[in-house]
Design a protein around this motif. Structure first.
Motif, short mmCIF file in Angstrom:
data_model
loop_
_atom_site.label_atom_id
_atom_site.label_comp_id
_atom_site.label_asym_id
_atom_site.label_seq_id
_atom_site.Cartn_x
_atom_site.Cartn_y
_atom_site.Cartn_z
N UNK A 186 1.03 -1.21 -0.41
CA UNK A 186 -0.21 0.34 -0.36
C UNK A 186 0.99 1.28 0.16
N UNK A 187 0.25 2.66 0.80
CA UNK A 187 1.49 3.48 0.25
C UNK A 187 2.17 3.43 1.46
N UNK A 188 3.62 3.80 0.99
CA UNK A 188 4.76 4.20 1.93
C UNK A 188 5.42 5.56 2.14
N UNK A 189 6.40 5.93 2.30
CA UNK A 189 7.69 7.02 2.91
C UNK A 189 7.38 7.38 0.99
N UNK A 190 7.53 6.04 0.30
CA UNK A 190 7.14 7.30 -1.13
C UNK A 190 6.65 7.59 -1.98
N UNK A 191 5.60 7.13 -1.40
CA UNK A 191 3.99 8.13 -1.73
C UNK A 191 4.06 9.36 -1.19
N UNK A 192 4.55 9.91 -0.19
CA UNK A 192 4.83 10.93 0.65
C UNK A 192 5.64 11.93 0.00
N UNK A 193 6.71 11.40 -0.26
CA UNK A 193 7.93 12.09 -1.24
C UNK A 193 7.54 12.30 -2.03
N UNK A 194 6.93 11.53 -2.95
CA UNK A 194 7.15 11.53 -4.76
C UNK A 194 5.67 11.90 -5.08
N UNK A 195 4.66 11.48 -4.41
CA UNK A 195 3.37 11.66 -4.50
C UNK A 195 2.56 12.82 -4.53
N UNK A 196 3.31 12.67 -3.55
CA UNK A 196 2.24 14.32 -2.47
C UNK A 196 1.66 14.11 -1.94
N UNK A 197 1.51 12.34 -1.30
CA UNK A 197 0.23 11.76 -0.32
C UNK A 197 0.45 12.06 1.44
N UNK A 198 -0.58 12.22 1.78
CA UNK A 198 -0.70 13.27 3.12
C UNK A 198 0.16 11.82 3.73
N UNK A 199 1.06 12.21 4.30
CA UNK A 199 2.09 11.43 5.66
C UNK A 199 -0.21 10.46 6.35
N UNK A 200 -0.73 11.47 6.74
CA UNK A 200 -1.49 10.97 7.61
C UNK A 200 -2.91 8.88 6.64
N UNK A 201 -2.20 9.55 6.05
CA UNK A 201 -3.04 8.82 4.55
C UNK A 201 -2.31 7.69 4.51
N UNK A 202 -0.50 7.20 5.25
CA UNK A 202 0.06 6.30 5.15
C UNK A 202 0.42 6.41 6.87
N UNK A 203 0.63 6.46 7.29
CA UNK A 203 0.44 5.62 9.21
C UNK A 203 -0.10 4.62 8.35
#
Length: 257
Positions: A57-74
């Motif tokens: 699923x979403x990882x730190x990669x998505x935060x750094x590259x895809x502008x995903x909210x960190x709240x959605x990755x935790x």
């Protein structure tokens, strides 16, 4: 009150960095502190050490590259009060992908700022190199905790790392402070271990906050997907990390005072 944000960092690999990040995060959570572990190492060993191997699923990669909210990755770990931002092999290409991004060194800092008031501690496991990923980690942190393997060239590597920290302070994060140094993989059967320990204490005595022995049980625990405190809480490795955790908590309480 904002979280104490701590990067576990050393430019050299194989020094017990990830083991320290996982053990300290789990130990803090077990002591009742709401703790977030951010796995920012492309190897993803912190994630797999907690049972999240090849996370899809979403990882730190998505935060750094895809502008995903960190709240959605935790995600929740299997330990009460311990949460994790996982990593996987996708992060391997992030160094190249981040090169053309204007604010590339601030991405993690901005992400962490949105959730830092929700945690007591945020622990960041950094890659064993000084690249864009590690710079992001150090730029987002208040503290750096340095694991140093007890080996012949330890002091030389430590001096190089201190120079790097000074550079980070001057260029981007003037608030970054050294939380301490922990010696790892100490072998009491080896006289060289004692000699190196003495030498490091001579130069960095005020920064030393613990020594972690070489331990079979400590090496085994990641393969079972649990930290040492759960795998074998009575082991020498678990007890040693517990002492480091107590030292960290005491230091943070003194800072607040």
């Amino acid at each position: 009150m904002p979280a104490n944000i701590i990067s576990i960092s050393n430019q050299k690999g194989g020094v017990g960095k990830t083991t320290s990040a996982v053990s300290l995060s789990a130990g803090l959570a077990l002591k009742g502190f709401k703790t977030l572990l951010i796995d920012c190492d492309p190897q993803g060993n912190a994630s797999s050490s907690l049972g999240y191997q090849n996370f899809q699923d979403n990882t730190i990669y998505d935060i750094l590259i895809n502008e995903e909210s960190i709240a959605n990755v935790i995600i929740n770990s299997n330990i009460n009060k311990l949460y994790i931002v996982p990593s996987n092999k996708n992060l391997s290409g992030a160094e190249i992908e981040l090169v053309d991004i204007i604010n590339r060194n601030d991405i993690l800092k901005l992400a962490v700022a949105t959730i830092k008031n929700e945690y007591d501690y945020i622990i960041i496991d950094t890659p064993p190199a000084l690249g864009i990923l590690t710079i992001n980690c150090l730029n987002a942190s208040m503290w750096i905790l340095i694991p140093v393997q007890v080996e012949y060239f330890a002091l030389e590597g430590l001096n190089n790392l201190m120079s790097t920290i000074d550079l980070i302070r001057k260029k981007m994060n003037s608030q970054l402070e050294i939380l301490g140094i922990i010696l790892t993989m100490f072998d009491k059967r080896n006289r060289l271990s004692f000699e190196i320990e003495d030498e490091i204490y001579k130069h960095f005595n005020k920064l030393m906050i613990g020594t972690i022995p070489r331990s079979v049980r400590l090496a085994e625990s990641p393969s079972h997907g649990v930290p040492i405190q759960i795998y074998d809480p009575k082991s020498t490795g678990s007890q040693a990390y517990n002492k480091v955790i107590i030292a960290i908590i005491e230091k943070m309480e003194n800072v607040i005072k």
